[in-house]
Write an enzyme that holds these catalytic residues in place. Sequence first.
Site, PDB file in Angstrom:
ATOM      1  N   THR A 118      34.442  39.540  42.497  1.00  0.00           N
ATOM      2  CA  THR A 118      35.554  40.497  42.617  1.00  0.00           C
ATOM      3  C   THR A 118      35.027  41.930  42.691  1.00  0.00           C
ATOM      4  OG1 THR A 118      36.899  39.011  41.300  1.00  0.00           O
ATOM      5  CG2 THR A 118      37.683  41.273  41.461  1.00  0.00           C
ATOM      6  N   ASP A 140      30.663  33.580  31.897  1.00  0.00           N
ATOM      7  CA  ASP A 140      29.243  33.291  32.161  1.00  0.00           C
ATOM      8  C   ASP A 140      28.303  34.345  31.560  1.00  0.00           C
ATOM      9  OD1 ASP A 140      30.378  31.304  33.685  1.00  0.00           O
ATOM     10  OD2 ASP A 140      29.967  32.271  35.606  1.00  0.00           O
ATOM     11  N   MET A 182      29.853  25.424  31.127  1.00  0.00           N
ATOM     12  CA  MET A 182      29.846  26.250  32.347  1.00  0.00           C
ATOM     13  C   MET A 182      28.766  27.319  32.289  1.00  0.00           C
ATOM     14  SD  MET A 182      33.784  26.814  33.433  1.00  0.00           S
ATOM     15  CE  MET A 182      34.664  25.598  34.408  1.00  0.00           C
ATOM     16  N   GLY A 183      28.771  28.208  33.252  1.00  0.00           N
ATOM     17  CA  GLY A 183      27.823  29.324  33.250  1.00  0.00           C
ATOM     18  C   GLY A 183      27.208  29.610  34.611  1.00  0.00           C
ATOM     19  N   ARG A 184      27.513  28.751  35.577  1.00  0.00           N
ATOM     20  CA  ARG A 184      26.948  28.870  36.930  1.00  0.00           C
ATOM     21  C   ARG A 184      25.429  28.968  36.854  1.00  0.00           C
ATOM     22  NH1 ARG A 184      30.382  29.936  41.418  1.00  0.00           N
ATOM     23  NH2 ARG A 184      32.023  30.842  40.179  1.00  0.00           N
ATOM     24  N   HIS A 294      37.139  23.529  32.172  1.00  0.00           N
ATOM     25  CA  HIS A 294      37.983  24.732  32.080  1.00  0.00           C
ATOM     26  C   HIS A 294      38.573  24.964  30.700  1.00  0.00           C
ATOM     27  CE1 HIS A 294      37.461  23.996  36.317  1.00  0.00           C
ATOM     28  NE2 HIS A 294      37.660  25.284  36.483  1.00  0.00           N
TER      29      HIS A 294
END
Length: 370
Positions: A118, A140, A182-184, A294
């Site tokens: 973004t 993240d 998560m965390g990419r 999620h």
Amino acid sequence: MTKRIGLLTGGGDCPGLNAVIWAAVRAAEREGIEVFGIEDGFEGLAAGGTVRPLRGEDVRNILGQGGTMLGSTNRGNPFKYVSIVDGQEVIEDRGDEVVHTMQRLGLDGIICIGGDGTLAIAEELIPRGAKVIGVPKTIDNDLGATDTTFGFYTAVETAMEALDRLKTTGESHDRVMILEVMGRSAGWIALNSGMAGAAHVILIPEIPYKLDAVLDSIRRRWDEERRTFTLIVVAEGAHPEGGATSVIDIGSAAHVPRVGGAALVLEAALQHAFKHGWERPRGIPEVRTTVLGHIQRGGSPCAYDRLISLRFGAEAMALAAAGQWNRMVCLRGTEIQSVPLHDALGRLHLVDVDGQFVKHARSAGICLGD
Ligand code: F6P
């Protein structure tokens, strides 16, 4: 003339977005600034822009609420706007339309609450005439130029709680329990929750793992405690040495890939190793995998995230009031400061493999897969 500021939330949601909105709107009211909430982030603006005025009464009671009252999309990019024409996917650049929409709405500028995607869009709009202020969000915690992003500690708390629960059931059945978080491409959630949740093994993208190191850790638990119960946290971006990051969806010209599946890859490799060549007297461990997904993004922000969110929101509106555009608010120590938006982008904040965090995890006896 009264200032008019737009407010949008973009990318994946996270706990604390509403707290930023709450604080920004309240600060604007004190300054006599009009605020307009833009629905569905840049995707909404590219589609023509649905906005609504936001006053104190519109944001009452949202400080502690998860999600975003403005809606968000994790796929929207006005420079690669996807529409379907005659059944075909058409990708077009709608950057200029976004700026025209902002002008048509009479907005002096917009406060963009988002992660790297973004904020990169916000920056790309500047040469086209937009005035923007960035607020760094993401569970993240992978944005440069800020000590932390809001949403992160709530996600860590949620993952730690999940580990606490997996521990009791895993111990009861003497199983190897794997939790994927998560965390990419950043291992912050895995490392922090794993340390706080007393995991035996933590696998992060920054340290490609060796299966043998994980097996050794399970063996050691048998040798020391006669148990095969082992608690493993795997970041979704973690991968074996020489292997690739697992993805659920490879993405497209307009969309980034969806990362995920690392825990199942590890589970399959462990099951295989236990069937072939595992020393039977040690017991053949059963493996169970949980993908937290999620759940980490939902729910109320923890106290720390509420505080930095509302301080980010207040500071972002102060910058807008002072006409200090094209900056991103950030946390430095305990102070909220700001940096040019450009400086904040393009450098991911990843776990330093030689840093203190990793050192302290190792000194606590945690296996990091190497
Ligand atoms: O960037 C935040 C994040 O939650 C990542 O940790 C995760 O890989 C991704 O977003 C999931 O995105 P989506 O909401 O599109 O599934």
